[in-house]
Scaffold this active site. Structure first.
Site, PDB file in Angstrom:
ATOM      1  N   LYS A   1       0.869  -1.189   0.000  1.00 50.91           N
ATOM      2  CA  LYS A   1       0.000   0.000   0.000  1.00 50.91           C
ATOM      3  C   LYS A   1       0.893   1.220   0.000  1.00 50.91           C
ATOM      4  CE  LYS A   1      -4.477   0.972   0.506  1.00 50.91           C
ATOM      5  NZ  LYS A   1      -5.610   0.087   0.231  1.00 50.91           N
TER       6      LYS A   1
HETATM    7  N1  GLU Z   1      -7.280   0.286  -3.132  1.00 54.90           N
HETATM    8  C1  GLU Z   1      -8.040  -0.890  -3.375  1.00 54.90           C
HETATM    9  C2  GLU Z   1      -8.051  -1.787  -2.142  1.00 54.90           C
HETATM   10  O1  GLU Z   1      -7.843  -1.342  -1.049  1.00 54.90           O
HETATM   11  C3  GLU Z   1      -7.608  -1.600  -4.648  1.00 54.90           C
HETATM   12  C4  GLU Z   1      -6.197  -2.076  -4.680  1.00 54.90           C
HETATM   13  C5  GLU Z   1      -5.772  -2.602  -6.041  1.00 54.90           C
HETATM   14  O2  GLU Z   1      -6.582  -2.639  -6.960  1.00 54.90           O
HETATM   15  O3  GLU Z   1      -4.590  -2.945  -6.159  1.00 54.90           O
HETATM   16  O4  GLU Z   1      -8.332  -2.943  -2.217  1.00 54.90           O
END
Ligand code: GLU
Length: 410
Positions: free
Chosen positions: A103
Site C-alpha cells: 500500500k
Molecule cells: N485500493 C483498493 C483496495 O484497497 C484496490 C487495490 C488494487 O486494486 O490494487 O483494495
C-alpha cells in the site's frame, strides 16, 4: 484506541492462534518486506516549494508481485499504510489472485492542491520510487484521493524510465490500457456479496433496507448496485453529513447532485441527519464505505443494523468487532467484502500483459465468479470451525500465504 497496525495484527493473531501457526512463521508474516518513506517536494503554482512525505509499504510477496492502492489523504501515516498493506496481503490471498500485498500514500489534503500540482506531486513520487515498483514487483492502484487520472500520470512517468509498461499500475483510464469495469468493481463486489450474505440468512434484498456511510467511489457504486437489485437504500452520507429517506433514496438523483455539486450538501431527496445517526439507524444492512475506524467501542452498542458489510478498509476497531460478536451481528470483513477492486485490477494487469482486451460482460462475469467462490469458501470455513466470518477469512488468507512461503522457501 489501538493504532491501525496493532488492530490489523490483532485480527491476524487471533486466526494464527486458531490455526496453531508457529511463532517463527508469525514473525515472518507480520514483518513487512520493505518500508519506503520518501520526501516528495514540488513547486506550487505560486512558485513556492512545498514538501510532502510519500510512503510505499511492501508487506509480502510470497504469492506474487505486491499489489495495493495509493492513498492521498491528510491523515496518511506510516502506521496506517503498513496496516493497509498487510490487509492487501490477506485480501489477495482470500480471493486467490496471484499477488502479495502493498500500500502507498502521500500525506496531503488534495483540496489544497490544483490539478497541475497534483500531477507534479504524483510524477515526483514516481521519480523517487520507480526502481522499487513495476509489473512484476509491486503494482499500485487507486485508493482514497486518487483515481484513473492519477494512475495515468504514474504509468506515463514510470515509462520515461523503463519504456512501455502499462501493467506497472492498474485502475488506469479505459482509453489508456485500463479495464472496462474497474471503476465500478469494488462497489459491484460489495453489492454481490451483500446479496449473497442476505441469501444465507434466508433474506432477500427486495425486503431489506440499507444505510451506506461514504458516497465516494465505493459507496456510490455499492448504492447503485443495491438500488438496482431492488434494495431500499434509506441513508447515504459524505463528509458534509448524511441524508435519510425511509421511502428509499433516489440514488440516480443523488449521483447527479453529487456529480454537479461535489457534495451531498443541499440534496433535497431526504432529511439531514448526522453521520453518527446514520451508523445507529435501524436498518438491515449497514455498509461503512469510507475511512477506517468508524465503528468503535463508543458507538458499537448503538448500532441497530442486522448485518454489517465492510466496504471500507478497517472500518471496525477490534473492540467494536468484539461487541458485534457478542451481540451476534454478522460482519462481512473488508478483506473479502471489498476485494472486487483488486480482483478487477488483476484482470486489467492480465489484459495488459497479454495485449488483449476483455469486454465489460466478461469482466463482470469473472468478478462475480471470483467473489462468489471466495464467499462460499469463507462461509463454509466459518461454519466448520465455528468462527466469525472475519476469522475464517484470515484463516484462508494466512493459510495460503504461509503455504506459499513454505513451498517456495526463503
Ligand atoms: N485500493 C483498493 C483496495 O484497497 C484496490 C487495490 C488494487 O486494486 O490494487 O483494495
Amino acid at each position: 484506541m489501538k493504532s491501525a497496525f496493532e488492530a490489523a495484527q490483532q485480527y491476524f493473531d487471533e486466526a494464527a492462534t486458531v490455526m496453531d501457526l508457529s511463532h517463527s512463521m508469525r514473525d515472518l508474516l507480520v514483518t513487512p518486506e520493505r518500508e519506503i518513506k520518501v520526501q516528495v517536494p514540488i513547486k506550487r503554482d505560486n512558485g513556492e516549494i512545498a514538501t510532502f512525505i510519500g510512503y510505499r509499504m511492501q508487506h509480502n510477496s510470497a504469492r506474487g508481485p505486491m499489489k495495493g492502492g495509493l492513498r492521498y489523504h491528510h491523515e496518511v501515516n506510516a502506521d496506517e499504510v503498513l496496516a493497509l498493506a498487510s490487509l492487501m496481503t490477506w485480501k489477495t490471498a482470500v480471493v486467490d489472485i496471484p499477488y502479495g500485498g502493498a500500500k502507498g500514500g502521500i500525506s496531503v489534503n488534495t483540496k489544497d492542491l490544483s490539478l497541475d500540482e497534483l500531477e507534479r506531486l504524483t510524477r515526483r513520487f514516481v521519480d523517487e520510487i520507480h526502481d522499487l515498483f513495476g509489473p512484476d514487483k509491486d503494482i499500485p492502484a487507486p485508493d482514497m484521493g486518487t483515481n484513473a487520472q492519477t494512475m495515468a500520470w504514474i504509468m506515463n512517468q514510470y515509462e520515461k524510465f523503463h519504456g512501455f509498461a502499462p501493467a506497472c499500475v492498474t485502475g488506469k483510464p479505459v482509453e489508456l490500457y485500463g479495464a472496462e469495469g474497474r471503476e465500478e468493481a469494488t462497489g459491484r463486489g460489495v453489492g454481490t456479496l451483500t446479496l449473497a450474505l442476505l441469501r444465507k440468512f434466508g433474506r432477500s434484498i427486495e425486503s431489506s433496507t440499507v444505510a451506506i456511510q461514504g458516497f465516494g467511489n465505493v459507496g456510490t457504486f455499492t448504492a447503485a448496485y443495491l438500488h438496482k437489485a431492488g434494495g431500499k437504500v434509506i441513508a447515504i452520507s459524505d463528509v458534509s453529513g448524511a441524508i435519510l429517506n425511509r421511502m428509499g433514496i433516489d440514488i440516480q438523483a443523488a449521483l447527479d447532485w453529487v456529480g454537479e455539486k461535489k457534495s451531498l450538501t443541499g440534496f433535497p431527496g431526504g432529511e439531514r441527519i448526522t453521520n453518527e445517526e446514520l451508523l445507529a439507524l435501524d436498518v438491515d444492512v449497514l455498509i461503512p464505505a469510507a475511512l477506517g475506524n468508524v465503528l468503535t467501542e463508543d458507538n458499537a452498542k448503538d448500532v441497530r443494523a442486522k448485518y454489517i458489510v465492510e466496504a471500507a478498509n478497517g472500518p471496525t476497531t477490534p473492540e467494536a468487532d468484539a461487541i458485534f460478536r457478542k451481540r451476534e451481528i454478522p460482519v462481512l470483513p473488508d478483506i473479502l467484502a471489498n476485494a472486487g477492486g483488486v480482483t478487477v485490477s488483476y484482470f486489467e494487469w492480465v489484459q495488459n500483459q497479454q495485449y488483449f482486451r476483455w469486454d465489460l460482460s466478461r469482466v463482470r462475469e469473472e468478478l462475480e465468479r471470483t467473489m462468489t467462490r471466495s464467499f462460499d469458501k469463507i462461509w463454509s470455513i466459518a461454519n466448520e470451525k465455528k468462527v466469525p466470518l472475519r476469522t475464517a477469512a484470515y484463516l484462508v488468507g494466512i493459510g495460503r500465504v504461509s503455504r506459499a512461503t513454505v513451498l517456495g522457501g526463503i
